[in-house]
Design a protein around this motif. Structure first.
Motif, PDB file in Angstrom:
ATOM      1  N   UNK A 187      11.659  16.311   4.351  1.00 26.13           N
ATOM      2  CA  UNK A 187      11.021  16.997   5.199  1.00 26.13           C
ATOM      3  C   UNK A 187      11.716  18.570   5.152  1.00 26.13           C
ATOM      4  N   UNK A 188      10.210  19.776   4.632  1.00 25.03           N
ATOM      5  CA  UNK A 188      10.811  20.829   4.356  1.00 25.03           C
ATOM      6  C   UNK A 188      11.395  20.930   2.695  1.00 25.03           C
ATOM      7  N   UNK A 189      11.528  19.293   2.251  1.00 20.79           N
ATOM      8  CA  UNK A 189      12.214  20.352   0.801  1.00 20.79           C
ATOM      9  C   UNK A 189      10.874  20.081  -0.211  1.00 20.79           C
ATOM     10  N   UNK A 190      10.712  20.825  -0.985  1.00 25.26           N
ATOM     11  CA  UNK A 190      10.112  21.050  -2.288  1.00 25.26           C
ATOM     12  C   UNK A 190       9.987  19.283  -3.007  1.00 25.26           C
ATOM     13  N   UNK A 191      10.143  18.552  -1.816  1.00 23.67           N
ATOM     14  CA  UNK A 191       9.645  16.675  -2.500  1.00 23.67           C
ATOM     15  C   UNK A 191       8.158  16.183  -1.606  1.00 23.67           C
ATOM     16  N   UNK A 192       7.611  15.240  -2.437  1.00 28.36           N
ATOM     17  CA  UNK A 192       6.727  14.567  -1.839  1.00 28.36           C
ATOM     18  C   UNK A 192       7.077  12.861  -2.227  1.00 28.36           C
ATOM     19  N   UNK A 193       6.416  12.493  -0.882  1.00 30.52           N
ATOM     20  CA  UNK A 193       6.899  10.672  -1.581  1.00 30.52           C
ATOM     21  C   UNK A 193       5.327   9.738  -2.452  1.00 30.52           C
ATOM     22  N   UNK A 194       5.382   9.088  -2.891  1.00 31.87           N
ATOM     23  CA  UNK A 194       4.272   7.687  -3.489  1.00 31.87           C
ATOM     24  C   UNK A 194       4.867   7.031  -2.798  1.00 31.87           C
ATOM     25  N   UNK A 195       3.405   6.317  -2.658  1.00 34.38           N
ATOM     26  CA  UNK A 195       4.407   4.777  -2.545  1.00 34.38           C
ATOM     27  C   UNK A 195       3.400   3.529  -4.195  1.00 34.38           C
ATOM     28  N   UNK A 196       3.438   2.683  -4.619  1.00 34.56           N
ATOM     29  CA  UNK A 196       2.452   2.824  -5.780  1.00 34.56           C
ATOM     30  C   UNK A 196       2.011   0.539  -5.126  1.00 34.56           C
ATOM     31  N   UNK A 197       1.290   0.457  -5.795  1.00 35.77           N
ATOM     32  CA  UNK A 197       0.479  -1.093  -5.717  1.00 35.77           C
ATOM     33  C   UNK A 197      -0.442  -1.431  -6.438  1.00 35.77           C
ATOM     34  N   UNK A 198      -0.403  -2.694  -6.646  1.00 39.73           N
ATOM     35  CA  UNK A 198      -0.881  -3.762  -7.745  1.00 39.73           C
ATOM     36  C   UNK A 198      -2.035  -3.947  -6.625  1.00 39.73           C
ATOM     37  N   UNK A 199      -2.419  -4.044  -6.250  1.00 42.98           N
ATOM     38  CA  UNK A 199      -3.343  -4.723  -4.763  1.00 42.98           C
ATOM     39  C   UNK A 199      -2.549  -6.162  -4.051  1.00 42.98           C
ATOM     40  N   UNK A 200      -3.588  -6.641  -4.734  1.00 46.85           N
ATOM     41  CA  UNK A 200      -3.374  -8.422  -4.470  1.00 46.85           C
ATOM     42  C   UNK A 200      -2.795  -9.073  -5.657  1.00 46.85           C
ATOM     43  N   UNK A 201      -2.367  -8.607  -6.332  1.00 43.76           N
ATOM     44  CA  UNK A 201      -1.990  -9.438  -7.716  1.00 43.76           C
ATOM     45  C   UNK A 201      -0.737  -9.692  -6.860  1.00 43.76           C
ATOM     46  N   UNK A 202      -0.481 -10.966  -7.334  1.00 41.70           N
ATOM     47  CA  UNK A 202       0.333 -12.253  -6.891  1.00 41.70           C
ATOM     48  C   UNK A 202       2.547 -11.698  -7.151  1.00 41.70           C
ATOM     49  N   UNK A 203       2.622 -11.691  -7.178  1.00 37.84           N
ATOM     50  CA  UNK A 203       3.757 -11.008  -7.415  1.00 37.84           C
ATOM     51  C   UNK A 203       4.558 -12.986  -8.243  1.00 37.84           C
ATOM     52  N   UNK A 204       4.324 -13.683  -7.619  1.00 35.53           N
ATOM     53  CA  UNK A 204       5.002 -15.012  -8.234  1.00 35.53           C
ATOM     54  C   UNK A 204       4.408 -15.002  -9.682  1.00 35.53           C
ATOM     55  N   UNK A 205       3.616 -14.355  -9.454  1.00 34.11           N
ATOM     56  CA  UNK A 205       2.772 -15.239 -10.830  1.00 34.11           C
ATOM     57  C   UNK A 205       3.213 -14.376 -11.995  1.00 34.11           C
ATOM     58  N   UNK A 206       2.320 -14.265 -13.471  1.00 34.42           N
ATOM     59  CA  UNK A 206       2.559 -13.918 -14.745  1.00 34.42           C
ATOM     60  C   UNK A 206       1.497 -12.769 -15.074  1.00 34.42           C
ATOM     61  N   UNK A 207       1.386 -12.051 -15.492  1.00 38.83           N
ATOM     62  CA  UNK A 207      -0.053 -11.348 -15.821  1.00 38.83           C
ATOM     63  C   UNK A 207       0.514  -9.948 -17.207  1.00 38.83           C
ATOM     64  N   UNK A 208      -0.393  -9.611 -17.762  1.00 33.78           N
ATOM     65  CA  UNK A 208      -0.716  -8.458 -19.081  1.00 33.78           C
ATOM     66  C   UNK A 208      -0.567  -7.855 -18.737  1.00 33.78           C
ATOM     67  N   UNK A 209      -0.051  -7.048 -19.229  1.00 37.21           N
ATOM     68  CA  UNK A 209       0.124  -5.150 -18.880  1.00 37.21           C
ATOM     69  C   UNK A 209      -1.582  -4.673 -18.688  1.00 37.21           C
ATOM     70  N   UNK A 210      -2.487  -5.329 -19.456  1.00 41.04           N
ATOM     71  CA  UNK A 210      -3.632  -4.531 -18.955  1.00 41.04           C
ATOM     72  C   UNK A 210      -4.138  -4.917 -17.472  1.00 41.04           C
ATOM     73  N   UNK A 211      -3.594  -6.185 -17.217  1.00 43.08           N
ATOM     74  CA  UNK A 211      -3.918  -6.484 -15.411  1.00 43.08           C
ATOM     75  C   UNK A 211      -3.157  -5.459 -14.873  1.00 43.08           C
ATOM     76  N   UNK A 212      -1.878  -5.241 -14.952  1.00 41.08           N
ATOM     77  CA  UNK A 212      -1.362  -4.393 -13.860  1.00 41.08           C
ATOM     78  C   UNK A 212      -2.032  -2.966 -14.100  1.00 41.08           C
TER      79      UNK A 212
END
Length: 223
Positions: A187-212
């Motif tokens: 707060x009151x700094x020149x900093x902003x925060x973002x989160x990232x998401x891969x939607x409904x991707x199941x992180x117990x599985x494996x994926x190609x980079x294009x899918x991510x």
């Protein structure tokens, strides 16, 4: 003496300790200067044709039990950096990103998204800067974390912002999540925060980079 248009590359090499400890990275200004050198190649270009081959594409996973190089790799931070850089390299995505940061007078087509930049305080993960600087270069520093952000990440980003100085418009921290106390520290700094998401991707599985890449999204934290 180093020509001004090569200053970015020269600085990167110097801070990293020479050619053996770095990758070559040129910004738009450098490439424009290089394009004016030498003689234009006007001979016929021969295409290399390879038949009967199968393209090998490795996969990525968050599940360590699946890891089996070179076929399957664990999802490391440098992969996330690459995804973010590619995502923001599209003008439509970059403009949305600017608008989310309240940088309403920034036009995506005027900027370029570069990879790791060396500073005395460390290495900036992603640097967004003017394609063609006009004396003053507007810069946005992005620090990337695969997990949840912590106080150390904020402190590190603050050091980068201070090191770059007045040219740094904003520091961005992208992480999977932000504890409330960590977020409040920005707060009151020149900093902003973002989160990232891969939607409904199941992180117990494996994926190609294009899918991510297709499922990747960035979300600003709003107060």
């Amino acid at each position: 003496m180093v020509k001004p248009e090569f200053a970015y590359v020269a600085e990167n090499l110097l801070l990293r300790g020479g050619y053996r400890k770095t990758h070559f990275q040129a910004d738009q200004t450098t490439l424009q200067s290089v394009s004016q050198m030498g003689i234009l190649y006007n001979r016929t270009i021969e295409n290399l044709t390879i038949n009967g081959c199968e393209t090998f594409t490795p996969m990525l996973t968050w599940n360590r039990s699946f890891v089996s190089p070179p076929a399957i790799f664990f999802f490391h931070e440098f992969i996330l950096q690459s995804l973010i850089r590619k995502h923001l390299s599209l003008n439509t995505n970059l403009q949305v990103f600017f608008d989310s940061c309240s940088l309403n007078n920034f036009r995506a087509k005027d900027f370029e998204v570069l990879g790791e930049k060396a500073l005395p305080e460390g290495h900036i993960d992603i640097l967004i800067k003017d394609c063609i600087p006009a004396g003053y270069t507007r810069k946005i520093i992005i620090e990337v974390k695969t997990g949840k952000a912590n106080f150390g990440d904020i402190i590190q980003l603050e050091k980068y912002v201070t090191e770059v100085g007045d040219e740094c418009v904003l520091g961005i921290l992208i992480a999977r999540g932000f504890p409330k106390k960590v977020w409040q520290k920005t707060e009151n700094k020149r900093i902003k925060c973002f989160t990232y998401s891969f939607g409904l991707i199941d992180k117990t599985q494996k994926y190609y980079l294009d899918e991510l890449e297709l499922n990747f999204r960035l979300f600003p934290l709003k107060r």
